[in-house]
Design an enzyme around this catalytic site. Structure first.
Site, PDB file in Angstrom:
ATOM      1  N   SER A 220       0.851  -1.192   0.000  1.00  0.00           N
ATOM      2  CA  SER A 220       0.000   0.000   0.000  1.00  0.00           C
ATOM      3  C   SER A 220       0.886   1.240   0.000  1.00  0.00           C
ATOM      4  O   SER A 220       1.744   1.388   0.873  1.00  0.00           O
ATOM      5  CB  SER A 220      -0.904   0.016   1.238  1.00  0.00           C
ATOM      6  OG  SER A 220      -1.779  -1.088   1.239  1.00  0.00           O
ATOM      7  N   GLY A 222      -0.402   4.426   0.053  1.00  0.00           N
ATOM      8  CA  GLY A 222      -1.255   5.551   0.420  1.00  0.00           C
ATOM      9  C   GLY A 222      -1.997   6.103  -0.778  1.00  0.00           C
ATOM     10  O   GLY A 222      -2.551   5.366  -1.600  1.00  0.00           O
ATOM     11  N   ALA A 223      -1.981   7.428  -0.899  1.00  0.00           N
ATOM     12  CA  ALA A 223      -2.706   8.090  -1.987  1.00  0.00           C
ATOM     13  C   ALA A 223      -2.116   7.787  -3.357  1.00  0.00           C
ATOM     14  O   ALA A 223      -2.765   8.034  -4.386  1.00  0.00           O
ATOM     15  CB  ALA A 223      -2.707   9.602  -1.759  1.00  0.00           C
ATOM     16  N   GLY A 225      -1.396   4.755  -4.532  1.00  0.00           N
ATOM     17  CA  GLY A 225      -1.912   3.520  -5.101  1.00  0.00           C
ATOM     18  C   GLY A 225      -1.346   2.294  -4.418  1.00  0.00           C
ATOM     19  O   GLY A 225      -0.884   2.347  -3.273  1.00  0.00           O
ATOM     20  N   GLY A 251      -6.106   0.109   4.765  1.00  0.00           N
ATOM     21  CA  GLY A 251      -5.219  -0.968   4.346  1.00  0.00           C
ATOM     22  C   GLY A 251      -5.796  -2.335   4.649  1.00  0.00           C
ATOM     23  O   GLY A 251      -5.603  -3.287   3.889  1.00  0.00           O
ATOM     24  N   ASP A 252      -6.527  -2.428   5.758  1.00  0.00           N
ATOM     25  CA  ASP A 252      -7.164  -3.694   6.113  1.00  0.00           C
ATOM     26  C   ASP A 252      -8.293  -4.025   5.139  1.00  0.00           C
ATOM     27  O   ASP A 252      -8.476  -5.180   4.748  1.00  0.00           O
ATOM     28  CB  ASP A 252      -7.713  -3.617   7.541  1.00  0.00           C
ATOM     29  CG  ASP A 252      -6.659  -3.123   8.520  1.00  0.00           C
ATOM     30  OD1 ASP A 252      -5.485  -3.510   8.357  1.00  0.00           O
ATOM     31  OD2 ASP A 252      -7.000  -2.344   9.424  1.00  0.00           O
TER      32      ASP A 252
END
Length: 315
Positions: A220, A222-223, A225, A251-252
């Protein structure tokens, strides 16, 4: 069935505020109380998608009883491991501009007998599991090698295992060759011991984590992708998001979406991205339902933008 293991669950309280100002009285606009912990959130997202899930977690005291009650209300089967210490309570402050401040309590220390009972419960509950998702930090009392033991036992029983943890617990578990690991950018940087400033840096780090033992890496960013790296190739996924309301549990939700879609290949990555993008547009740690997903907003490509700078570089 997707079995989740959360060694250090929590009772999460989320308050939405206009702005966080130190030393002042702040009046919350909304308040939510949810069962928390990475594995718990994965179970919540799986249940929200209409799939069966069983959550294994140590629970103690009044907070633990409330966590079990809240999970049952969401249609999640709970396999509790009774412990003497109280389940921890966490606080999240979500500001109007999307900034999130979290206060996480340490949680109880598990005794030797409680640790054995936790392992036995995972073993007994994993017989019908398509996937076992082991997620989050380890509570006091559990050795850093605990996740590695779970991975080894899961593989011996024929189960596939996805792991979302960090630090030494991740490094120890990599030696047992988990089927999927899901680090974020900071956790990737920590695992390889160097900063990440571009998507290309993250791709190289994910490949290095695979060489350390992970069969598949779902990273992951974040913003920026998500990256999926396996022995069949690498893919980059992103989604349009109108407004970020809270990234708690995003993220989960992504990991749940990945496993729901089979846990392999670009279609599973697209599902992960769609679930993560939907989660950040919901309040607190609310998990998305199928109605919240926008698959048309998701793009998955083998053309990884290696030169793109990360909006939040990881050190």
């Amino acid at each position: 069935m997707i079995l989740t293991v959360t060694p250090n669950p929590s009772l999460d309280r989320t308050y939405e505020v206009q702005a966080l100002k130190r030393g002042e009285v702040i009046r919350a606009e909304t308040e939510r109380m949810d069962p928390g912990g990475k594995g718990v959130n994965v179970s919540r997202a799986v249940a929200a998608a209409g799939r069966r899930t069983v959550a294994v977690l140590p629970l103690g005291g009044a907070p633990g009883a409330l966590v079990a009650e809240l999970l049952h209300a969401q249609g999640i089967e709970v396999a509790p491991v009774p412990v003497v210490g109280d389940t921890r309570s966490n606080i999240a402050l979500a500001e109007a501009d999307g900034v999130l401040t979290k206060i996480n309590a340490p949680g109880p220390e598990l005794s030797g007998s409680e640790q054995e009972l936790l392992l036995d419960t995972v073993r007994s509950q994993s017989r019908d599991a398509d996937w076992i998702a082991c997620c989050g930090s380890l509570p006091r009392g559990l050795a850093p090698s605990w996740y590695a033991d779970v991975v080894t036992r899961a593989h011996a029983g024929g189960a596939r295992i996805a792991l979302d943890t960090s630090g030494r617990a991740l490094l120890e578990a990599l030696r047992a060759r988990p089927d999927v690991v899901k680090p974020n950018a900071e956790e990737l940087a920590q695992a390889v011991g160097r900063p990440l400033t571009t998507v290309g840096d993250a791709l190289k780090a994910a490949e290095e984590v695979r060489s350390m033992g992970a069969r598949v890496v779902l990273a992951s960013l974040g913003a920026d992708g998500q990256l999926l790296v396996s022995d069949t190739g690498a893919w980059f996924g992103s989604a349009r998001v109108s407004a970020v309301r809270s990234n708690v549990g995003a993220g989960d939700a992504s990991l749940a979406g990945f496993l729901i879609a089979g846990g392999t290949g670009p279609d599973a990555l697209a599902s992960a991205v769609a679930h993560g993008a939907a989660a950040v547009q919901l309040p607190g740690s609310v998990m998305p339902t199928p109605a919240d997903l926008d698959p048309a907003a998701v793009t998955v490509t083998t053309d990884v933008p290696v030169d793109r700078e990360l909006r939040e570089p990881a050190s």
